[in-house]
Design a protein around this motif. Structure first.
Motif, PDB file in Angstrom:
ATOM      1  N   UNK A 160    -109.928  45.948 -17.164  1.00 12.00           N
ATOM      2  CA  UNK A 160    -110.550  47.151 -17.719  1.00 12.00           C
ATOM      3  C   UNK A 160    -110.568  47.102 -19.245  1.00 12.00           C
ATOM      4  N   UNK A 161    -109.499  46.587 -19.841  1.00 11.75           N
ATOM      5  CA  UNK A 161    -109.471  46.463 -21.300  1.00 11.75           C
ATOM      6  C   UNK A 161    -110.593  45.552 -21.793  1.00 11.75           C
ATOM      7  N   UNK A 162    -110.837  44.462 -21.059  1.00 14.00           N
ATOM      8  CA  UNK A 162    -111.934  43.564 -21.410  1.00 14.00           C
ATOM      9  C   UNK A 162    -113.276  44.274 -21.295  1.00 14.00           C
ATOM     10  N   UNK A 163    -113.440  45.075 -20.249  1.00 11.57           N
ATOM     11  CA  UNK A 163    -114.686  45.819 -20.060  1.00 11.57           C
ATOM     12  C   UNK A 163    -114.915  46.800 -21.203  1.00 11.57           C
ATOM     13  N   UNK A 164    -113.848  47.462 -21.619  1.00  8.51           N
ATOM     14  CA  UNK A 164    -113.963  48.408 -22.734  1.00  8.51           C
ATOM     15  C   UNK A 164    -114.348  47.706 -24.031  1.00  8.51           C
ATOM     16  N   UNK A 165    -113.721  46.570 -24.285  1.00  6.92           N
ATOM     17  CA  UNK A 165    -114.034  45.808 -25.498  1.00  6.92           C
ATOM     18  C   UNK A 165    -115.475  45.318 -25.456  1.00  6.92           C
ATOM     19  N   UNK A 166    -115.914  44.854 -24.279  1.00  4.38           N
ATOM     20  CA  UNK A 166    -117.281  44.353 -24.138  1.00  4.38           C
ATOM     21  C   UNK A 166    -118.301  45.459 -24.366  1.00  4.38           C
TER      22      UNK A 166
END
Length: 275
Positions: A160-166
């Motif tokens: 989820x953190x990766x999705x937010x950053x993306x």
């Protein structure tokens, strides 16, 4: 000519491919528009021979024919919102982007169909570049899946953190007014969770997970439902929330047809009214 409708009935335009199996593409977009009480119009970019087991053949429509379809709809009927799906090649993508700008088409929802949910790239690198730099900057919202978001952001997405950053990188880098990174292809607690970012608000959006193998057309349905809600003059965040609820219910009534992956079901309002 400004793309403002002459009718009191909301009008939406889908620019996408045809699915002979009826589960995705133009067919499901028009069905989604109809169940939102929005008049659906279309510009077909390619014709596919496919069923629940897969795609057998894809034939591109001539770029001039795609342009003519868009112009015919906008110049006479007008549209309050539009969505794009499979645009297939660089030439069609560039032509669509030029028409969106020239005809001042508003409330554009870009479903950036470039990579499947399983990670298979569907269009070539030149087409990907043109989609990212000519069409997406004109979008009110772009709705990439996990693998599309990886290409657009340059990040590897595993959480989820990766999705937010993306989502934040895509917004800043490509210029769409809002970004919805979809989590249908994610695993663990990120599965089925979407990330929203519009430059100010970063939100995690989730609905009930539906246990079904019949999910064909989910992405098309979501983007079409967002466009339909925008055509009805909902704000973009509300349009997304309502679209997600629509997709969840359509998954609940998914159709177990064919020998493979069936489509989501759009007839639930009729079924509910008959109960």
């Amino acid at each position: 000519m400004n793309a403002v409708t002459k009718s009191r009935i909301p009008v939406a335009l889908t620019i996408a491919g045809s699915d002979s199996g009826g589960g995705a593409g133009i067919q499901t977009d028009l069905r989604t528009f109809a169940f939102h009480c929005v008049h659906g119009t279309s510009a077909i970019t390619c014709i596919t021979a496919q069923n629940t087991l897969g795609v057998r053949r894809v034939d591109a429509i001539a770029t001039e024919a795609v342009v003519a379809q868009i112009q015919a709809v906008v110049e006479d009927i007008g549209v309050q919102a539009a969505k794009t799906g499979m645009l297939l090649n660089q030439e069609i993508i560039l032509a669509v982007a030029q028409q969106v700008e020239a005809l001042q088409i508003q409330n554009l929802v870009v479903d950036p169909v470039m990579v499947s949910r399983t990670g298979a790239q569907l269009i070539d690198d030149d087409a990907v570049y043109t989609l990212c730099h000519a069409l997406i900057p004109q979008a009110a919202i772009v709705t990439p899946n996990r693998y599309e978001a990886q290409i657009m952001s340059g990040l590897t997405i595993d959480s989820l953190d990766d999705m937010q950053a993306a989502a934040q990188i895509i917004h800043q880098k490509l210029g769409a007014k809002a970004v919805l990174v979809k989590g249908g292809g994610m695993e663990g607690k990120a599965h089925g969770v979407d990330i929203w970012f519009d430059g100010e608000q970063l939100s995690t959006l989730s609905t009930q997970l539906i246990d079904t193998k019949n999910t064909h057309g989910t992405g098309c349905t979501l983007s079409a439902a967002i466009a339909a809600n925008l055509a009805k003059n909902y704000d973009i965040f509300t349009a997304v929330q309502q679209a997600k609820n629509y997709v969840t219910t359509a998954l609940t009534y998914s159709l177990d047809i064919g020998q493979g992956q069936g489509p989501v079901g759009h007839f639930f309002p009729l079924l509910q009214n008959n109960n």
